[in-house]
Design a protein around this motif. Structure first.
Motif, short mmCIF file in Angstrom:
data_model
loop_
_atom_site.label_atom_id
_atom_site.label_comp_id
_atom_site.label_asym_id
_atom_site.label_seq_id
_atom_site.Cartn_x
_atom_site.Cartn_y
_atom_site.Cartn_z
N GLU A 62 0.73 -1.03 0.20
CA GLU A 62 -0.17 -0.04 0.19
C GLU A 62 0.99 0.68 0.19
O GLU A 62 0.87 2.19 -0.61
CB GLU A 62 -0.86 -0.58 1.08
N HIS A 63 1.82 1.03 0.81
CA HIS A 63 2.50 2.29 0.62
C HIS A 63 3.79 3.02 -0.28
O HIS A 63 3.53 3.96 -1.11
CB HIS A 63 4.00 2.31 1.33
N GLN A 64 3.86 1.95 -1.18
CA GLN A 64 4.69 1.48 -2.07
C GLN A 64 3.94 2.13 -3.55
O GLN A 64 3.82 3.23 -4.56
CB GLN A 64 4.92 0.23 -2.73
N LYS A 65 2.29 1.72 -3.78
CA LYS A 65 1.39 1.85 -4.71
C LYS A 65 1.12 3.55 -4.56
O LYS A 65 1.14 4.32 -5.58
CB LYS A 65 -0.13 1.09 -3.78
N GLU A 66 1.32 4.26 -2.95
CA GLU A 66 1.00 5.44 -2.64
C GLU A 66 2.10 6.18 -3.53
O GLU A 66 1.76 7.72 -4.33
CB GLU A 66 0.79 6.11 -1.73
N GLN A 67 3.23 5.98 -3.00
CA GLN A 67 4.33 6.59 -4.33
C GLN A 67 4.34 6.08 -5.39
O GLN A 67 4.57 7.14 -6.21
CB GLN A 67 5.63 6.31 -3.37
N LEU A 68 3.67 4.84 -6.21
CA LEU A 68 3.76 4.85 -7.80
C LEU A 68 2.97 5.59 -8.10
O LEU A 68 3.02 6.44 -9.06
CB LEU A 68 3.68 3.25 -8.02
N TYR A 69 1.63 6.34 -7.46
CA TYR A 69 0.88 6.53 -8.08
C TYR A 69 0.84 8.58 -7.62
O TYR A 69 0.62 9.54 -8.65
CB TYR A 69 -0.11 6.68 -7.47
N LYS A 70 1.70 8.52 -7.05
CA LYS A 70 2.86 10.50 -7.19
C LYS A 70 3.64 10.02 -8.38
O LYS A 70 3.67 11.04 -9.36
CB LYS A 70 3.11 10.26 -5.84
N TYR A 71 4.09 9.27 -8.84
CA TYR A 71 4.93 8.80 -10.06
C TYR A 71 4.31 9.59 -11.12
O TYR A 71 4.75 10.63 -12.10
CB TYR A 71 6.11 7.70 -10.17
N GLU A 72 3.18 8.70 -11.24
CA GLU A 72 2.74 8.96 -12.75
C GLU A 72 1.88 9.65 -12.44
O GLU A 72 1.89 10.29 -13.38
CB GLU A 72 0.71 7.72 -12.27
N GLN A 73 1.32 10.25 -11.06
CA GLN A 73 0.66 12.23 -11.26
C GLN A 73 2.33 13.05 -12.06
O GLN A 73 1.36 14.15 -13.12
CB GLN A 73 0.99 12.48 -10.00
N ASP A 74 3.43 13.11 -11.38
CA ASP A 74 4.44 13.87 -11.82
C ASP A 74 4.95 13.52 -13.29
O ASP A 74 5.34 14.64 -14.28
CB ASP A 74 5.94 13.55 -11.15
N LEU A 75 4.52 12.37 -14.21
CA LEU A 75 4.97 11.80 -15.50
C LEU A 75 4.20 12.82 -15.94
O LEU A 75 4.43 12.96 -16.59
CB LEU A 75 5.23 10.69 -15.13
N GLU A 76 2.81 11.87 -15.72
CA GLU A 76 1.47 13.06 -16.45
C GLU A 76 1.90 14.77 -16.80
O GLU A 76 1.19 15.37 -18.30
CB GLU A 76 -0.14 12.88 -15.66
N GLN A 77 2.63 15.43 -15.51
CA GLN A 77 2.80 16.74 -15.84
C GLN A 77 4.01 16.63 -16.79
O GLN A 77 3.92 18.00 -17.46
CB GLN A 77 2.97 17.33 -14.42
N LEU A 78 4.93 16.45 -16.63
CA LEU A 78 6.49 15.76 -18.10
C LEU A 78 5.94 15.89 -19.14
O LEU A 78 6.10 16.40 -19.96
CB LEU A 78 7.17 14.59 -16.86
N ARG A 79 4.88 14.82 -19.51
CA ARG A 79 4.15 14.22 -20.73
C ARG A 79 3.55 15.58 -21.30
O ARG A 79 3.49 15.80 -22.74
CB ARG A 79 3.36 13.38 -20.01
N SER A 80 3.16 16.07 -20.54
CA SER A 80 2.12 17.52 -20.97
C SER A 80 2.75 18.75 -21.19
O SER A 80 2.26 19.25 -22.44
CB SER A 80 0.58 17.24 -19.94
N GLN A 81 4.19 18.49 -21.19
CA GLN A 81 5.51 19.59 -21.74
C GLN A 81 5.54 19.63 -23.04
O GLN A 81 5.55 20.49 -23.49
CB GLN A 81 6.08 19.21 -20.70
N PHE A 82 5.18 18.11 -23.33
CA PHE A 82 5.15 17.73 -24.58
C PHE A 82 4.13 17.42 -25.21
O PHE A 82 4.03 16.87 -27.53
CB PHE A 82 6.46 16.54 -24.86
N GLU A 83 3.67 17.59 -25.25
CA GLU A 83 1.87 17.51 -25.78
C GLU A 83 1.53 19.17 -26.67
O GLU A 83 1.24 20.04 -26.21
CB GLU A 83 0.50 16.82 -25.49
N GLU A 84 1.06 19.03 -27.76
CA GLU A 84 0.64 20.22 -28.67
C GLU A 84 -0.82 20.17 -29.00
O GLU A 84 -1.09 19.53 -29.82
CB GLU A 84 1.38 20.40 -28.86
#
Length: 84
Positions: A62-84
């Motif tokens: 459960e603790h790892q899942k929380e961190q992994l979901y946070k990583y996913e959110q951060d990656l979505e923000q990174l990915r959005s930088q390259f979408e037009e």
């Protein structure tokens, strides 16, 4: 390999992929001649990180899942930088 060790290794692989994606995006400078190559590399790193996270979520604590979901959110923000 024991289950708990497998969980830890998959989490660490996801974490490492996340860090690599962050590093790939931080190296991008639009004024450089190789800007396009860096963007392509960053996108690949981001997708690889998503893949590793999805694998890790299958057996994460459960603790790892929380961190992994946070990583996913951060990656979505990174990915959005390259979408037009």
């Amino acid at each position: 390999m024991p289950y708990h060790k497998d969980k830890q290794q998959s989490f660490q692989a996801a974490e490492q992929a996340f860090v690599q994606a962050q590093e790939a995006t931080s190296d991008i400078d639009a004024s450089r001649a190789d800007y396009g190559w860096h963007v392509k590399k960053a996108k690949q790193e981001i997708e690889e990180a998503f893949s590793q996270i999805n694998k890790a979520l299958t057996n994460a604590s459960e603790h790892q899942k929380e961190q992994l979901y946070k990583y996913e959110q951060d990656l979505e923000q990174l990915r959005s930088q390259f979408e037009e």
